[in-house]
Design an enzyme around this catalytic site. Structure first.
Site, PDB file in Angstrom:
ATOM      1  N   ASN A  10      73.440  70.979  29.822  1.00 37.01           N
ATOM      2  CA  ASN A  10      73.386  72.266  30.515  1.00 37.01           C
ATOM      3  C   ASN A  10      74.402  72.243  31.663  1.00 37.01           C
ATOM      4  OD1 ASN A  10      72.630  74.189  32.528  1.00 37.01           O
ATOM      5  ND2 ASN A  10      70.662  74.452  31.530  1.00 37.01           N
ATOM      6  N   HIS A  13      75.011  74.121  36.594  1.00 40.37           N
ATOM      7  CA  HIS A  13      75.228  73.741  37.992  1.00 40.37           C
ATOM      8  C   HIS A  13      76.685  73.424  38.328  1.00 40.37           C
ATOM      9  CE1 HIS A  13      71.216  74.587  38.782  1.00 40.37           C
ATOM     10  NE2 HIS A  13      70.752  73.670  37.955  1.00 40.37           N
ATOM     11  N   HIS A  46      72.639  79.174  30.947  1.00 36.03           N
ATOM     12  CA  HIS A  46      71.646  80.214  31.244  1.00 36.03           C
ATOM     13  C   HIS A  46      72.327  81.326  32.041  1.00 36.03           C
ATOM     14  CE1 HIS A  46      67.377  81.066  33.128  1.00 36.03           C
ATOM     15  NE2 HIS A  46      67.917  82.153  32.592  1.00 36.03           N
ATOM     16  N   ARG A  48      71.658  84.081  34.075  1.00 36.63           N
ATOM     17  CA  ARG A  48      70.513  84.681  34.770  1.00 36.63           C
ATOM     18  C   ARG A  48      70.837  86.117  35.148  1.00 36.63           C
ATOM     19  NH1 ARG A  48      66.635  80.612  36.654  1.00 36.63           N
ATOM     20  NH2 ARG A  48      65.649  82.337  37.751  1.00 36.63           N
ATOM     21  N   ARG A  52      73.514  83.980  39.343  1.00 34.89           N
ATOM     22  CA  ARG A  52      73.683  83.022  40.452  1.00 34.89           C
ATOM     23  C   ARG A  52      74.574  81.842  40.059  1.00 34.89           C
ATOM     24  NH1 ARG A  52      67.639  80.559  40.892  1.00 34.89           N
ATOM     25  NH2 ARG A  52      67.150  82.769  40.990  1.00 34.89           N
ATOM     26  N   GLU A  73      70.661  80.415  26.992  1.00 38.93           N
ATOM     27  CA  GLU A  73      69.344  80.631  27.602  1.00 38.93           C
ATOM     28  C   GLU A  73      69.314  82.008  28.222  1.00 38.93           C
ATOM     29  OE1 GLU A  73      67.822  77.976  30.540  1.00 38.93           O
ATOM     30  OE2 GLU A  73      68.363  76.261  29.314  1.00 38.93           O
ATOM     31  N   THR A 104      63.840  77.582  36.251  1.00 40.48           N
ATOM     32  CA  THR A 104      62.798  78.109  35.375  1.00 40.48           C
ATOM     33  C   THR A 104      61.526  77.289  35.588  1.00 40.48           C
ATOM     34  OG1 THR A 104      64.620  78.462  33.851  1.00 40.48           O
ATOM     35  CG2 THR A 104      62.408  78.876  33.011  1.00 40.48           C
ATOM     36  N   GLU A 154      61.104  74.811  22.597  1.00 42.18           N
ATOM     37  CA  GLU A 154      61.516  73.798  23.574  1.00 42.18           C
ATOM     38  C   GLU A 154      60.353  73.609  24.534  1.00 42.18           C
ATOM     39  OE1 GLU A 154      65.504  73.803  25.057  1.00 42.18           O
ATOM     40  OE2 GLU A 154      64.852  73.178  27.050  1.00 42.18           O
ATOM     41  N   HIS A 197      63.880  70.061  30.904  1.00 35.26           N
ATOM     42  CA  HIS A 197      63.602  70.409  32.297  1.00 35.26           C
ATOM     43  C   HIS A 197      63.227  69.186  33.103  1.00 35.26           C
ATOM     44  CE1 HIS A 197      62.870  72.804  35.819  1.00 35.26           C
ATOM     45  NE2 HIS A 197      63.436  73.789  35.171  1.00 35.26           N
TER      46      HIS A 197
END
Ligand code: PXP
Length: 250
Positions: A10, A13, A46, A48, A52, A73, A104, A154, A197
């Site tokens: 992922n 970030h 993801h 969002r 962000r 996502e 999440t 998931e 996660h």
């Protein structure tokens, strides 16, 4: 059941850091390409509602530029459904989303969102994407996900990972057993089992011992480690941790 456990990286970030300065660097697509070169089996991002981290243009570039599956996502909103239908990612992972949360925080309320999920799943399937629902590791949401036509679930590993990090051995063991039972149940009804996660080297190695899991999606820890050892080395070490777990499968 697959002996190979895939690692989806992922890259959200990397975009978080980019957006902190408002420019173009670091580029999350460059990170995705390097992650694939370094052994990632897929890329997760993801988009969002508040943008962000990942932005619309990142998703379009990821789809166009990466050679491995894109796991998109998304929250179940009309806006995201339209973007997914246009982008046609390999998989869509439907997640709950609250503006005020840092990440999440829990699994999708499959029962409560059933009315929205039925047409959303139909639309995404028509666009050719595989459907994954990000849920708590309990029988009821797993069974309902299957009934609604999900290909994948998931399982949310956050509660377990928090308990491990907090040193709460009793809770950690109970949460691990919950994940193990959830994985066995989901696979028994024909779902492909993923998890993600909060995973780090230690928790990924342990969870990899559960034979039903075929994919982990990991972001925050890998991107954090990359600061110290570089992205290729962080991915190599994660891959090695997962392989050690797989080697212990019964
Ligand atoms: N899977 C899902 C569905 C997520 O929402 C996230 C967090 O964005 C992850 C995996 C990755 O979690 P982490 O960044 O804690 O590794």
């Amino acid at each position: 059941m697959s002996a190979k456990l895939r690692l989806g990286v992922n890259i959200d970030h990397v975009a978080t850091v980019r957006n902190a300065r408002g420019g173009a660097r670091p580029d999350p697509v460059r990170a995705a390409l390097l992650a694939i070169e370094s052994g990632a089996d897929g890329i997760t991002a993801h988009l969002r509602e508040d943008r962000r981290h990942i932005r619309d243009a990142d998703i379009a570039r990821l789809k166009a530029e990466i050679s491995k599956p894109l796991n998109f996502e998304m929250a179940v909103t009309d806006e995201m459904l339209a973007i997914a239908a246009r982008t046609r990612p390999h998989a869509c992972c439907l997640v709950p989303e609250k503006r005020e949360e840092r990440t999440t925080e829990g699994g999708l309320d499959v029962q409560g969102q059933k009315a929205a999920l039925i047409p959303a799943i139909a639309k995404l399937k028509a666009a050719g994407s595989r459907i994954s629902l990000f849920i708590e590791p309990d029988e009821a949401p797993i069974r309902l996900s299957k009934e609604l036509g999900a290909d994948i679930v998931e399982l949310h590993t956050g509660t377990w990972c928090h308990a491990v990090e907090a040193g709460d051995a009793t809770k950690a063991e109970a949460e691990f057993q919950r994940l193990k039972a959830g994985a066995a149940f989901g696979a028994s009804i024909g779902l492909e089992m993923h998890a993600g996660h909060g995973l780090d080297y230690e928790t990924a190695e342990k969870l990899a011992t559960v034979p039903e899991f075929v994919e982990f999606n990991i972001g925050h820890f890998i991107i954090g480690e990359a600061i110290f050892v570089g992205l290729p080395e962080a991915i190599r070490q994660m891959r090695a941790a997962m392989d050690r777990g797989v080697a212990k499968r019964a």
